[in-house]
Design a protein around this motif. Structure first.
Motif, PDB file in Angstrom:
ATOM      1  N   PHE A  88      36.935 -23.305  56.537  1.00 27.52           N
ATOM      2  CA  PHE A  88      36.647 -23.806  54.955  1.00 27.52           C
ATOM      3  C   PHE A  88      36.911 -24.324  53.645  1.00 27.52           C
ATOM      4  O   PHE A  88      36.565 -24.433  52.777  1.00 27.52           O
ATOM      5  N   GLU A  89      38.200 -25.072  53.960  1.00 24.03           N
ATOM      6  CA  GLU A  89      39.044 -26.030  52.621  1.00 24.03           C
ATOM      7  C   GLU A  89      38.814 -27.340  53.014  1.00 24.03           C
ATOM      8  O   GLU A  89      38.726 -27.960  52.523  1.00 24.03           O
ATOM      9  N   ILE A  90      37.968 -28.336  53.808  1.00 23.45           N
ATOM     10  CA  ILE A  90      37.680 -28.757  54.381  1.00 23.45           C
ATOM     11  C   ILE A  90      36.390 -29.441  53.669  1.00 23.45           C
ATOM     12  O   ILE A  90      36.218 -29.181  53.312  1.00 23.45           O
ATOM     13  N   GLU A  91      37.033 -30.908  52.416  1.00 29.78           N
ATOM     14  CA  GLU A  91      35.709 -31.782  51.814  1.00 29.78           C
ATOM     15  C   GLU A  91      34.764 -31.669  51.826  1.00 29.78           C
ATOM     16  O   GLU A  91      33.471 -31.074  51.376  1.00 29.78           O
ATOM     17  N   GLY A  92      34.631 -31.468  53.024  1.00 24.46           N
ATOM     18  CA  GLY A  92      33.163 -32.102  53.490  1.00 24.46           C
ATOM     19  C   GLY A  92      32.369 -31.172  54.186  1.00 24.46           C
ATOM     20  O   GLY A  92      31.099 -30.609  54.369  1.00 24.46           O
ATOM     21  N   VAL A  93      32.902 -29.592  54.539  1.00 21.68           N
ATOM     22  CA  VAL A  93      32.302 -28.750  54.967  1.00 21.68           C
ATOM     23  C   VAL A  93      31.946 -28.205  53.437  1.00 21.68           C
ATOM     24  O   VAL A  93      31.090 -27.232  53.555  1.00 21.68           O
ATOM     25  N   LYS A  94      32.495 -28.113  52.728  1.00 24.52           N
ATOM     26  CA  LYS A  94      32.816 -26.795  51.459  1.00 24.52           C
ATOM     27  C   LYS A  94      31.216 -27.226  50.763  1.00 24.52           C
ATOM     28  O   LYS A  94      30.032 -25.793  50.222  1.00 24.52           O
ATOM     29  N   PRO A  95      30.693 -28.282  50.447  1.00 25.60           N
ATOM     30  CA  PRO A  95      29.394 -28.349  50.334  1.00 25.60           C
ATOM     31  C   PRO A  95      27.922 -27.635  51.120  1.00 25.60           C
ATOM     32  O   PRO A  95      26.875 -27.444  50.903  1.00 25.60           O
ATOM     33  N   GLY A  96      28.518 -27.989  52.465  1.00 27.43           N
ATOM     34  CA  GLY A  96      27.752 -26.632  52.899  1.00 27.43           C
ATOM     35  C   GLY A  96      27.586 -25.300  54.532  1.00 27.43           C
ATOM     36  O   GLY A  96      27.455 -24.841  54.948  1.00 27.43           O
ATOM     37  N   MET A  97      29.327 -25.048  53.377  1.00 22.28           N
ATOM     38  CA  MET A  97      29.013 -23.376  53.636  1.00 22.28           C
ATOM     39  C   MET A  97      29.324 -22.744  52.984  1.00 22.28           C
ATOM     40  O   MET A  97      30.865 -22.905  51.891  1.00 22.28           O
ATOM     41  N   ASP A  98      28.543 -21.846  51.824  1.00 22.69           N
ATOM     42  CA  ASP A  98      28.533 -20.995  50.662  1.00 22.69           C
ATOM     43  C   ASP A  98      29.185 -19.903  50.753  1.00 22.69           C
ATOM     44  O   ASP A  98      27.976 -18.323  51.199  1.00 22.69           O
ATOM     45  N   PHE A  99      30.195 -18.790  50.858  1.00 20.06           N
ATOM     46  CA  PHE A  99      30.376 -17.810  50.642  1.00 20.06           C
ATOM     47  C   PHE A  99      30.164 -16.727  49.432  1.00 20.06           C
ATOM     48  O   PHE A  99      29.813 -15.855  49.417  1.00 20.06           O
ATOM     49  N   GLU A 100      29.982 -17.757  48.168  1.00 23.66           N
ATOM     50  CA  GLU A 100      29.852 -16.989  46.934  1.00 23.66           C
ATOM     51  C   GLU A 100      28.053 -16.492  46.873  1.00 23.66           C
ATOM     52  O   GLU A 100      28.056 -15.244  46.454  1.00 23.66           O
ATOM     53  N   THR A 101      26.970 -16.790  47.206  1.00 20.88           N
ATOM     54  CA  THR A 101      25.563 -17.050  47.511  1.00 20.88           C
ATOM     55  C   THR A 101      25.521 -15.878  48.369  1.00 20.88           C
ATOM     56  O   THR A 101      24.886 -14.722  48.733  1.00 20.88           O
ATOM     57  N   ALA A 102      26.210 -15.795  49.751  1.00 22.31           N
ATOM     58  CA  ALA A 102      26.194 -15.268  50.822  1.00 22.31           C
ATOM     59  C   ALA A 102      26.534 -13.859  50.382  1.00 22.31           C
ATOM     60  O   ALA A 102      25.871 -12.817  51.107  1.00 22.31           O
ATOM     61  N   ALA A 103      27.484 -13.869  49.294  1.00 22.98           N
ATOM     62  CA  ALA A 103      27.760 -12.591  49.504  1.00 22.98           C
ATOM     63  C   ALA A 103      27.410 -11.639  48.076  1.00 22.98           C
ATOM     64  O   ALA A 103      26.588 -10.224  47.779  1.00 22.98           O
ATOM     65  N   LYS A 104      27.149 -12.642  47.034  1.00 26.91           N
ATOM     66  CA  LYS A 104      25.488 -12.209  46.185  1.00 26.91           C
ATOM     67  C   LYS A 104      24.724 -11.468  46.646  1.00 26.91           C
ATOM     68  O   LYS A 104      23.792 -10.525  46.910  1.00 26.91           O
ATOM     69  N   LEU A 105      23.959 -12.097  48.203  1.00 29.97           N
ATOM     70  CA  LEU A 105      22.824 -11.881  48.908  1.00 29.97           C
ATOM     71  C   LEU A 105      23.276 -10.243  49.670  1.00 29.97           C
ATOM     72  O   LEU A 105      22.379  -9.755  49.316  1.00 29.97           O
ATOM     73  N   SER A 106      23.706 -10.540  50.538  1.00 31.69           N
ATOM     74  CA  SER A 106      24.310  -9.290  50.985  1.00 31.69           C
ATOM     75  C   SER A 106      26.006  -8.709  51.071  1.00 31.69           C
ATOM     76  O   SER A 106      26.038  -7.594  52.095  1.00 31.69           O
ATOM     77  N   GLY A 107      26.560  -9.268  50.362  1.00 29.44           N
ATOM     78  CA  GLY A 107      28.065  -8.552  50.199  1.00 29.44           C
ATOM     79  C   GLY A 107      29.220  -9.387  50.865  1.00 29.44           C
ATOM     80  O   GLY A 107      29.039 -10.574  51.388  1.00 29.44           O
ATOM     81  N   SER A 108      30.100  -9.173  51.718  1.00 27.01           N
ATOM     82  CA  SER A 108      30.887 -10.109  51.974  1.00 27.01           C
ATOM     83  C   SER A 108      30.781  -9.978  53.805  1.00 27.01           C
ATOM     84  O   SER A 108      30.579  -9.285  54.128  1.00 27.01           O
ATOM     85  N   ARG A 109      31.544 -10.604  54.214  1.00 29.41           N
ATOM     86  CA  ARG A 109      31.314 -11.353  56.159  1.00 29.41           C
ATOM     87  C   ARG A 109      30.243 -11.360  55.830  1.00 29.41           C
ATOM     88  O   ARG A 109      29.711 -11.354  57.033  1.00 29.41           O
ATOM     89  N   PHE A 110      29.886 -12.845  55.011  1.00 30.43           N
ATOM     90  CA  PHE A 110      28.176 -13.692  55.247  1.00 30.43           C
ATOM     91  C   PHE A 110      28.628 -15.062  55.079  1.00 30.43           C
ATOM     92  O   PHE A 110      29.499 -15.098  53.829  1.00 30.43           O
ATOM     93  N   VAL A 111      27.729 -16.194  55.371  1.00 29.26           N
ATOM     94  CA  VAL A 111      27.890 -16.921  55.016  1.00 29.26           C
ATOM     95  C   VAL A 111      26.716 -17.812  55.022  1.00 29.26           C
ATOM     96  O   VAL A 111      25.593 -17.093  55.491  1.00 29.26           O
ATOM     97  N   VAL A 112      26.021 -18.358  53.542  1.00 32.50           N
ATOM     98  CA  VAL A 112      25.059 -19.257  53.552  1.00 32.50           C
ATOM     99  C   VAL A 112      25.358 -20.990  54.437  1.00 32.50           C
ATOM    100  O   VAL A 112      26.401 -21.164  54.188  1.00 32.50           O
ATOM    101  N   LEU A 113      24.403 -20.963  55.546  1.00 29.82           N
ATOM    102  CA  LEU A 113      24.632 -22.403  55.941  1.00 29.82           C
ATOM    103  C   LEU A 113      23.750 -24.091  55.394  1.00 29.82           C
ATOM    104  O   LEU A 113      22.993 -23.539  55.216  1.00 29.82           O
TER     105      LEU A 113
END
Length: 430
Positions: free
Chosen positions: A142-167
Motif C-alpha cells: 500500500f506504500e508503493i507509488e504505483g499502487v496508491k492510485p488503485g488501492m483506496d481504503f478511505e473510500t472503502a471505509a466510507k462505504l463499508s467501514g474498516s477492512r475493506f478496499v476499493v481497487l
C-alpha cells in the motif's frame, strides 16, 4: 463429527490424538453421556415390551370376563406407556447433548502431525525460490507509488467501514488477471472442474463443513438461517451433502473463484494496514472428494497444485506442516504455503491445504458405494486455497516493485493483461 463407536472401542487413542492439539481428555464425558443415553434407550425398550405384553394379557382378560384383572392390566399399560415416553424424552435430550458435544470437538490429527502450541512450532518441509535483492528499502504494497492510485481504503471505509478496499485502474486489472490465471492453470493443467456456486448458504451447509455451531461469530449471518460463505469450501464440499455417490465418480476435483466474507473475530489489531486481512476478499478454492484409501495422496497432489501457482508467478515461498496446536478445526493435517513479502521482510500465509478425512462427511452424511460391494462408506474431503487472490496481488506488487514506484509484473500475467508488463508509477498498466 466423530464416530461414537470408535470412541467406545478405544477412548485412550481418541484422547491421545486430541492431546496433539493440546486438549484435555474428553472421552470420560463422552462415554458417560453415551452410557446414560443407551441405558435410557434400553429401559424404554423394556418398558415398551412390558406394555405390549400387558396389552395382550389385558385383551385376554377382557375376553374371559375378568374385569378386575383387565382394570389392573390396563392401569399397568398406562403406567408403562408414560414410563416409555419419559425415558424416550430423556434419551432424546441426552442424544442432543452428546451430539452437541461431539460437534464441538475438533478433528483428530494424523500421526505425522508435529506436536506444538502455535505457529512457532510449525515445521518447514520445503522452500522454493530466493527472495529478491533490492538496492533500496522495499515498501509494503500500500506504500508503493504505483499502487496508491488503485488501492483506496478511505473510500472503502466510507462505504463499508474498516477492512475493506476499493481497487481501481491497473491494480484492479492485475487482481482480475490473477484469478483468471489461477483458474486456467487448475482447469487446463491440474484437471480440476471449474465450478460456480452461490455465496449465500443455509445453516445446514455451514454445519456440514464445521463453521457452525462453534464458529458462528467468524462469519456473517444475513437473515435467520442464511449465511455468507467464508470460502467456497462450504459450497463445493456440500455438493455431496446427503448423497450416496458411486465409487467410480471419485475423486471429484473442483475449483471455484468466489467472493468470501469473514468477520475476522478475534483478530483485532492484527494486519490493520493494507489489504492483507479483509472482511470481503476473493479466493480461488480447490476441493476434492475422495475415498478412504486415497486421502493423504490427494493431499500431496492438492498441495502441489497450490505451489504451482506461486512457481508460475515466480514468487518465493515455503511449505509448512502445521503443528497440532495451530491446525484448523476440521483438519487432520494441513500444509500452509507462505509467500515471501519483501515489504514485511517475512513469509506470510497465502494458502492452507487441509485433509479432513471423514470428519465433514459424517456431518453431511455424504457416502460412496464401494466398487467391491459392502455397505456404503463415508467419503473423505480436502480443501485448499489455490490461491487467495488478494494476498497473491500483494505478493506480486511487493516482489516486483522498483525504485521509481513502478512494478514489474510476472510473465505469466502478460497474456491476461493484453501484453502489458508493468504497473507504472501513475497506477496505469504499460
Amino acid at each position: 463429527m466423530h464416530d461414537i463407536r470408535a470412541i467406545r472401542e478405544n477412548p485412550a487413542a481418541f484422547d491421545a490424538a486430541l492431546s496433539l492439539r493440546n486438549l484435555a481428555p474428553v472421552s470420560p464425558e463422552i462415554l458417560s453421556l453415551d452410557a446414560d443415553r443407551r441405558s435410557r434407550i434400553s429401559a424404554a425398550e423394556a418398558a415398551q415390551a412390558e406394555q405390549n405384553r400387558a396389552s395382550k394379557e389385558a385383551g385376554a382378560a377382557k375376553g374371559r370376563g375378568d374385569e378386575a384383572e383387565f382394570e389392573r392390566l390396563r392401569a399397568f399399560v398406562t403406567a408403562k406407556k408414560e414410563e416409555n415416553a419419559l425415558l424416550q424424552a430423556e434419551a432424546a435430550a441426552l442424544d442432543a447433548k452428546l451430539a452437541e458435544l461431539l460437534m464441538g470437538i475438533p478433528n483428530l490429527p494424523v500421526d505425522s502431525v508435529p506436536p506444538g502450541a502455535d505457529e512457532n512450532d510449525n515445521v518447514e518441509i520445503r522452500r522454493w525460490g530466493e527472495p529478491g535483492r533490492f538496492d533500496f528499502t522495499p515498501k509494503e504494497h500500500f506504500e508503493i507509488e504505483g499502487v496508491k492510485p488503485g488501492m483506496d481504503f478511505e473510500t472503502a471505509a466510507k462505504l463499508s467501514g474498516s477492512r475493506f478496499v476499493v481497487l481501481q485502474k491497473g491494480v484492479a486489472r492485475i487482481h482480475r488477471a490473477l484469478a483468471q490465471m489461477m483458474l486456467d492453470l487448475h482447469v487446463d493443467q491440474h484437471g480440476l472442474t471449474e465450478t460456480w456456486t452461490p455465496v449465500l448458504v443455509l445453516s445446514k451447509m455451514m454445519e456440514g463443513t464445521g463453521q457452525l455451531p462453534k464458529f458462528g461469530e467468524d462469519s456473517y449471518q444475513t437473515t435467520e438461517g442464511w449465511w455468507l460463505i467464508p470460502t467456497s469450501e462450504v459450497t463445493l464440499t456440500n455438493t455431496v451433502n446427503g448423497d450416496l455417490v458411486e465409487h467410480a465418480s471419485l475423486p471429484r476435483r473442483m475449483v471455484a473463484h468466489s467472493q468470501c466474507f469473514r468477520s475476522e473475530a478475534g483478530s483485532a489489531g492484527r494486519d490493520t494496514s493494507g489489504m492483507l486481512r479483509q472482511h470481503q476478499f476473493e479466493k480461488v478454492e480447490m476441493v476434492s472428494i475422495t475415498d478412504t484409501e486415497n486421502g493423504l495422496t490427494e493431499h500431496g497432489r492438492m498441495t502441489r497444485c497450490a505451489e504451482a501457482v506461486l512457481e508460475k508467478l515466480g514468487l518465493p515461498y515455503r511449505t509448512m506442516v502445521l503443528c497440532g496446536g495451530d491446525m484448523g478445526f476440521g483438519a487432520r493435517i494441513t500444509h500452509d504455503l507462505e509467500v515471501w513479502l519483501p515489504g514485511q521482510d517475512r513469509y506470510r500465509e497465502i494458502s492452507s491445504v487441509s485433509y479432513c478425512g471423514d470428519f465433514q462427511a459424517r456431518r453431511m452424511n455424504a457416502r460412496y458405494r464401494p466398487e467391491a460391494g459392502g455397505k456404503p462408506e463415508f467419503v473423505h474431503t480436502l480443501n485448499g486455497s489455490g490461491l487467495a487472490v488478494g494476498r497473491t496481488l500483494i505478493a506480486v506488487l511487493e516482489n516486483g516493485q522498483q525504485a521509481d514506484g513502478s512494478v514489474i509484473l510476472p510473465e505469466a500475467l502478460h497474456p491476461y493483461l493484453r501484453g502489458k508488463t508493468r504497473l507504472g508509477a501513475d497506477g496505469e498498466l504499460v
